[in-house]
Design an enzyme around this catalytic site. Structure first.
Site, PDB file in Angstrom:
ATOM      1  N   LYS A   1      12.021 -15.899 -10.431  1.00 31.94           N
ATOM      2  CA  LYS A   1      11.790 -14.862 -11.445  1.00 31.94           C
ATOM      3  C   LYS A   1      10.736 -15.332 -12.428  1.00 31.94           C
ATOM      4  O   LYS A   1       9.802 -14.611 -12.742  1.00 31.94           O
ATOM      5  CB  LYS A   1      13.080 -14.603 -12.225  1.00 31.94           C
ATOM      6  CG  LYS A   1      14.018 -13.502 -12.007  1.00 31.94           C
ATOM      7  CD  LYS A   1      13.743 -12.265 -11.323  1.00 31.94           C
ATOM      8  CE  LYS A   1      13.052 -12.302 -10.018  1.00 31.94           C
ATOM      9  NZ  LYS A   1      13.726 -11.802  -8.856  1.00 31.94           N
TER      10      LYS A   1
ATOM     11  N   GLU B   1      16.688 -18.733  -7.751  1.00 36.17           N
ATOM     12  CA  GLU B   1      16.339 -17.367  -8.131  1.00 36.17           C
ATOM     13  C   GLU B   1      15.717 -17.334  -9.535  1.00 36.17           C
ATOM     14  O   GLU B   1      14.750 -16.613  -9.783  1.00 36.17           O
ATOM     15  CB  GLU B   1      17.586 -16.471  -8.036  1.00 36.17           C
ATOM     16  CG  GLU B   1      17.409 -15.047  -8.510  1.00 36.17           C
ATOM     17  CD  GLU B   1      16.307 -14.263  -7.816  1.00 36.17           C
ATOM     18  OE1 GLU B   1      15.755 -14.731  -6.805  1.00 36.17           O
ATOM     19  OE2 GLU B   1      15.961 -13.180  -8.313  1.00 36.17           O
TER      20      GLU B   1
ATOM     21  N   GLU C   1       7.128 -15.691 -10.824  1.00 39.74           N
ATOM     22  CA  GLU C   1       6.436 -14.492 -10.356  1.00 39.74           C
ATOM     23  C   GLU C   1       5.962 -13.588 -11.491  1.00 39.74           C
ATOM     24  O   GLU C   1       4.966 -12.892 -11.343  1.00 39.74           O
ATOM     25  CB  GLU C   1       7.275 -13.698  -9.351  1.00 39.74           C
ATOM     26  CG  GLU C   1       8.468 -12.988  -9.904  1.00 39.74           C
ATOM     27  CD  GLU C   1       9.232 -12.196  -8.844  1.00 39.74           C
ATOM     28  OE1 GLU C   1       8.607 -11.555  -7.991  1.00 39.74           O
ATOM     29  OE2 GLU C   1      10.471 -12.215  -8.889  1.00 39.74           O
TER      30      GLU C   1
ATOM     31  N   ASN D   1      -1.778   2.348   5.605  1.00 41.31           N
ATOM     32  CA  ASN D   1      -0.920   1.272   5.108  1.00 41.31           C
ATOM     33  C   ASN D   1      -0.472   0.473   6.312  1.00 41.31           C
ATOM     34  O   ASN D   1       0.034   1.055   7.274  1.00 41.31           O
ATOM     35  CB  ASN D   1       0.279   1.908   4.384  1.00 41.31           C
ATOM     36  CG  ASN D   1       1.428   0.944   4.180  1.00 41.31           C
ATOM     37  OD1 ASN D   1       1.224  -0.259   4.063  1.00 41.31           O
ATOM     38  ND2 ASN D   1       2.639   1.452   4.141  1.00 41.31           N
ATOM     39  N   GLY D   2      -0.669  -0.833   6.293  1.00 42.90           N
ATOM     40  CA  GLY D   2      -0.246  -1.672   7.419  1.00 42.90           C
ATOM     41  C   GLY D   2      -1.356  -2.642   7.791  1.00 42.90           C
ATOM     42  O   GLY D   2      -2.315  -2.828   7.039  1.00 42.90           O
TER      43      GLY D   2
ATOM     44  N   HIS E   1      15.090 -38.027  -6.178  1.00 48.78           N
ATOM     45  CA  HIS E   1      14.519 -38.502  -4.918  1.00 48.78           C
ATOM     46  C   HIS E   1      13.026 -38.198  -4.824  1.00 48.78           C
ATOM     47  O   HIS E   1      12.485 -38.078  -3.731  1.00 48.78           O
ATOM     48  CB  HIS E   1      15.280 -37.892  -3.739  1.00 48.78           C
ATOM     49  CG  HIS E   1      16.708 -38.338  -3.682  1.00 48.78           C
ATOM     50  ND1 HIS E   1      17.068 -39.635  -3.370  1.00 48.78           N
ATOM     51  CD2 HIS E   1      17.869 -37.688  -3.979  1.00 48.78           C
ATOM     52  CE1 HIS E   1      18.394 -39.747  -3.435  1.00 48.78           C
ATOM     53  NE2 HIS E   1      18.899 -38.583  -3.810  1.00 48.78           N
TER      54      HIS E   1
ATOM     55  N   CYS F   1       0.844  -1.189   0.000  1.00 55.23           N
ATOM     56  CA  CYS F   1       0.000   0.000   0.000  1.00 55.23           C
ATOM     57  C   CYS F   1       0.879   1.240   0.000  1.00 55.23           C
ATOM     58  O   CYS F   1       1.941   1.264   0.613  1.00 55.23           O
ATOM     59  CB  CYS F   1      -0.948   0.078   1.180  1.00 55.23           C
ATOM     60  SG  CYS F   1      -2.034  -1.320   1.338  1.00 55.23           S
TER      61      CYS F   1
ATOM     62  N   ARG G   1       3.936  -0.458  -4.782  1.00 52.80           N
ATOM     63  CA  ARG G   1       3.644  -0.917  -3.418  1.00 52.80           C
ATOM     64  C   ARG G   1       2.323  -1.678  -3.324  1.00 52.80           C
ATOM     65  O   ARG G   1       1.974  -2.198  -2.259  1.00 52.80           O
ATOM     66  CB  ARG G   1       3.605   0.274  -2.462  1.00 52.80           C
ATOM     67  CG  ARG G   1       4.887   1.050  -2.410  1.00 52.80           C
ATOM     68  CD  ARG G   1       4.766   2.204  -1.452  1.00 52.80           C
ATOM     69  NE  ARG G   1       4.613   1.755  -0.095  1.00 52.80           N
ATOM     70  CZ  ARG G   1       5.609   1.451   0.726  1.00 52.80           C
ATOM     71  NH1 ARG G   1       6.846   1.594   0.315  1.00 52.80           N
ATOM     72  NH2 ARG G   1       5.391   1.026   1.945  1.00 52.80           N
TER      73      ARG G   1
ATOM     74  N   TRP H   1      -2.724  -2.891  -1.606  1.00 52.05           N
ATOM     75  CA  TRP H   1      -2.418  -4.317  -1.765  1.00 52.05           C
ATOM     76  C   TRP H   1      -3.220  -4.998  -0.661  1.00 52.05           C
ATOM     77  O   TRP H   1      -2.900  -4.872   0.528  1.00 52.05           O
ATOM     78  CB  TRP H   1      -0.926  -4.572  -1.589  1.00 52.05           C
ATOM     79  CG  TRP H   1      -0.514  -5.982  -1.891  1.00 52.05           C
ATOM     80  CD1 TRP H   1      -0.188  -6.506  -3.097  1.00 52.05           C
ATOM     81  CD2 TRP H   1      -0.360  -7.046  -0.948  1.00 52.05           C
ATOM     82  NE1 TRP H   1       0.143  -7.834  -2.958  1.00 52.05           N
ATOM     83  CE2 TRP H   1       0.047  -8.193  -1.657  1.00 52.05           C
ATOM     84  CE3 TRP H   1      -0.550  -7.158   0.435  1.00 52.05           C
ATOM     85  CZ2 TRP H   1       0.280  -9.425  -1.043  1.00 52.05           C
ATOM     86  CZ3 TRP H   1      -0.319  -8.381   1.045  1.00 52.05           C
ATOM     87  CH2 TRP H   1       0.095  -9.499   0.305  1.00 52.05           C
TER      88      TRP H   1
ATOM     89  N   LYS I   1       5.931  -4.575  -4.357  1.00 57.80           N
ATOM     90  CA  LYS I   1       7.382  -4.465  -4.291  1.00 57.80           C
ATOM     91  C   LYS I   1       7.892  -4.509  -2.859  1.00 57.80           C
ATOM     92  O   LYS I   1       8.929  -5.089  -2.569  1.00 57.80           O
ATOM     93  CB  LYS I   1       7.787  -3.142  -4.952  1.00 57.80           C
ATOM     94  CG  LYS I   1       9.269  -2.907  -5.014  1.00 57.80           C
ATOM     95  CD  LYS I   1       9.888  -3.735  -6.098  1.00 57.80           C
ATOM     96  CE  LYS I   1      11.392  -3.617  -6.138  1.00 57.80           C
ATOM     97  NZ  LYS I   1      11.973  -4.795  -6.798  1.00 57.80           N
TER      98      LYS I   1
HETATM   99  C1  F6R Z   1      11.168 -11.150  -6.034  1.00 54.49           C
HETATM  100  C2  F6R Z   1      11.277 -10.165  -4.980  1.00 54.49           C
HETATM  101  C3  F6R Z   1      10.907 -10.577  -3.612  1.00 54.49           C
HETATM  102  C4  F6R Z   1      11.722  -9.791  -2.580  1.00 54.49           C
HETATM  103  C5  F6R Z   1      11.210 -10.090  -1.163  1.00 54.49           C
HETATM  104  C6  F6R Z   1      12.054  -9.398  -0.113  1.00 54.49           C
HETATM  105  O1  F6R Z   1      11.588 -10.640  -7.257  1.00 54.49           O
HETATM  106  O2  F6R Z   1      11.623  -9.035  -5.224  1.00 54.49           O
HETATM  107  O3  F6R Z   1      11.048 -11.937  -3.427  1.00 54.49           O
HETATM  108  O4  F6R Z   1      13.061 -10.151  -2.694  1.00 54.49           O
HETATM  109  O5  F6R Z   1       9.889  -9.659  -1.056  1.00 54.49           O
HETATM  110  O6  F6R Z   1      12.082  -8.032  -0.329  1.00 54.49           O
HETATM  111  P1  F6R Z   1      13.276  -7.139   0.193  1.00 54.49           P
HETATM  112  O7  F6R Z   1      14.498  -7.532  -0.530  1.00 54.49           O
HETATM  113  O8  F6R Z   1      12.846  -5.738  -0.110  1.00 54.49           O
HETATM  114  O9  F6R Z   1      13.387  -7.404   1.663  1.00 54.49           O
END
Ligand code: F6R
Length: 600
Positions: free
Chosen positions: A481, A477, A484, A99-100, A500, A2, A27, A73, A595
């Site tokens: 990517k 990773e 998501e 927000n929260g 396994h 948010c 956000r 969000w 984000k």
């Molecule tokens: C995936 C991504 C998330 C963040 C996770 C932690 O692309 O960006 O998995 O890595 O939400 O966020 P931070 O790094 O801001 O603590």
């Protein structure tokens, strides 16, 4: 999670709020709204969907020089118009954005608001209803605001309008980020400085549990007990061009392309005048004194932590454990005598990581945050900070922050190794320079990644990433990517582990992306590829110069083996990007995500 904005001044607030919300869309982007003080009262516009959907319903002729806005969000209640913020109390005198997460909202509803009908399913609405109720009982708005804040448990950043107090926005925060921006004849409120760079670069940091009265001619910061606090503003050092897409179709592509430049910036930032890599002596002392390091992180940052462990153990010889932050606080392992906690977080705001920081601080342990955002919560609250210097990362999927995390972790390990008298046998600055060039070569070969995405991923429903040693962590990773942003079910596995159980999922044509950049296990991973190929998989092998074999789909330029993750991840980022594009997915704003994850 948010985003909040607010404006109080002399100009029409609508456009400033909408532009601010567009910058905060990272956000959260399931619904949005603004409230504008409009002569006789407060007009609220809200809509399900993106800021563009909100913009479409905002009426041009509504004019107001004070307003607040929110992009959501969803945590409590579906993402729909009714649950979108702003929320109002019954008689619509008070209008609020939040927000929260209010953890005790059920209790507040039961104890104070049992007779008040609620319009939405949100935890937020109880805040504005409670303020309204206290005012009806005879309190001033400030008293009601303060009393309400005292009752809330959880996290919040709040902006409140009172229809009867024209010239004021009431603001407060606890755990969730919020800044006040200062201007000539106006002031603003924002979850992130980026949102208001359009009008000011001077900001006041707010602390938890303060009451902030924002008027156009000034800002007053008070304790909950009403004592005034004096605080100096800071200048946000963000370039507008850093937060614009420019000619790029997506932020994600721009941020992938920025990685070589970020590498060079990090090398510069951590070099002294003699070109020697340095970190603050107090951080070095903390590492030297530690008998064990715990890396705490989530998502992509957790994946960076797994590689950070390799660096700190293999280069500096300190034992390291890596933990998912959402688990660690509730299931702490036995701690050694002198642990050091390293928090890795792009945003510096991740609530799961913060809950661990709060707990380990209570236990008296030392902490270091590695983050891209100076002044973020995890940076402010930890004992020490190392910055990533990656520039703002706007796309939800993290790319340049991940490679920046790896580079900073390698520097931290190398400097610590030197301080401990360990000879690495290579020059890290030189090797990172080679890495920057190798990343550039991947970026310049985008068509190959596009080709791989269309050959292996255009119709599939699932995909596996395999690797061994550090390639395994890069595979995790890569899988994150891909899933998501393209919604293809993707999982990363240690090459030897598939047999396994998971190998049962391999069918005719299942894509398996295998990384082969680690010499000691090159034969092993190739053996694992043969195992899946024998069961019908469609393998795509990404290897490194010197280890390649005929038929590999991509051969990466040779870099130091410890640093190969920095290069190997780039084709995976690009392949995911193109796979998402082929599926018409919203690359920068994937569904259900945000984000900055500021809720636990
Ligand atoms: C995936 C991504 C998330 C963040 C996770 C932690 O692309 O960006 O998995 O890595 O939400 O966020 P931070 O790094 O801001 O603590």
């Amino acid at each position: 999670m948010c985003g909040i904005v607010g404006y109080i001044g002399e100009n029409d607030s609508k456009e400033i709020l909408l532009k601010g919300l567009e910058k905060l869309e990272y956000r959260g982007y399931d619904s949005a709204g603004i409230a504008v003080r409009n002569g006789s009262g407060i007009t609220v516009f809200k809509e399900k969907g993106r800021i563009a959907d909100l913009r479409a319903i905002v009426e041009e002729d509504v004019f107001g020089t004070t307003g607040i806005g929110h992009t959501r969000w969803a945590t409590h209640g579906k993402p729909n118009r009714v649950n979108a913020h702003p929320h109002q109390n019954g008689n619509e005198r008070f209008t609020l954005v939040h927000n929260g997460v209010i953890e005790n909202y059920h209790h507040i509803q039961r104890d104070y608001l049992a007779d008040v009908p609620m319009e939405s399913d949100t935890d937020t609405e109880i805040i504005v209803q409670l303020i309204g109720k206290f005012v009806e009982e005879g309190m001033t708005t400030e008293e009601a605001f303060s009393k309400t804040l005292g009752l809330l448990k959880g996290s919040y950043a709040i902006a409140l309008l009172d229809a009867e107090e024209e010239e004021t926005i009431f603001v407060a925060k606890n755990k969730s980020p919020l800044l006040v921006g200062l201007g000539e004849g106006f002031n603003v409120v924002a979850s992130d400085a980026m949102a208001m760079l359009q009008v000011t670069d001077k900001f006041l940091e707010l602390m938890d549990k303060e009451i902030v009265i924002v008027r156009k001619e000034g800002v007053e910061i008070l304790t909950l007990e009403g004592e005034s606090i004096n605080r100096q503003p800071f200048t946000a050092e963000i370039d507008m061009s850093d937060i614009e897409k420019g000619t790029y179709p997506h932020y994600m592509l721009k941020e992938i392309d920025e990685q070589p430049a970020v590498m060079r910036k990090i090398i510069q930032a951590y070099q002294d005048e003699n070109d020697k890599l340095v970190i603050q002596p107090e951080i070095l002392d903390a590492l030297q004194e530690a008998d064990r390091i715990h890396i705490i992180a989530a998502g992509t940052s957790y994946h960076a932590g797994l590689i950070g462990k390799e660096y700190l153990e293999k280069m500096a010889g300190i034992p390291v454990e890596v933990h998912v932050s959402s688990e660690f606080g509730y299931n702490m392992p036995l701690l050694s005598e002198k642990p050091l906690f390293i928090f890795i977080s792009q945003s510096g705001e991740t609530a799961d990581s913060r809950q661990v920081l709060v707990k380990i601080k209570e236990l008296g342990h030392t902490s270091l945050t590695i983050t891209n955002v100076a002044g973020s919560t995890l940076s402010r609250e930890a004992d020490h900070t190392l910055l990533l210097y990656a520039g703002p990362e706007i796309a939800v999927a993290s790319t340049k922050a991940y490679t920046a995390q790896l580079a900073v972790l390698s520097i931290l390990a190398a400097v610590t190794a030197e301080a401990r008298g360990i000879d690495l046998g290579f020059n890290l600055v030189q090797e990172l320079g080679i890495v920057a060039n190798a990343i550039q070569a991947q970026i310049d070969a985008k068509e190959e990644m596009e080709q791989i995405a269309s050959e292996f991923l255009s119709t599939t429903r699932n995909c596996f990433f395999i690797g061994r040693v550090m390639d395994y962590f890069v595979g995790l990773e890569g899988a994150l990517k891909l899933k998501e942003i393209s919604y293809i079910q993707a999982e990363g596995f240690a090459g030897g582990e598939l047999k396994h159980g998971t190998i049962a999922l391999i069918e005719e044509g299942t894509p398996v992306i295998a990384l082969a950049t680690q010499e000691a296990v090159n034969l092993n991973i190739r053996g694992n590829v043969k195992e899946v190929a024998a069961r019908g998989a469609n393998p795509c092998i990404i290897s490194m110069e010197g280890l390649q074999e005929a038929g590999d789909s991509l051969v990466l330029p040779k870099v130091h083996e410890l640093l190969s993750p920095l290069v190997a991840v780039v084709p995976l980022q690009l392949i995911s990007y193109f796979a998402a594009l082929h599926r018409d997915c919203d690359v920068d704003k994937p569904r259900n995500l945000a984000k900055s994850v500021t809720v636990e």
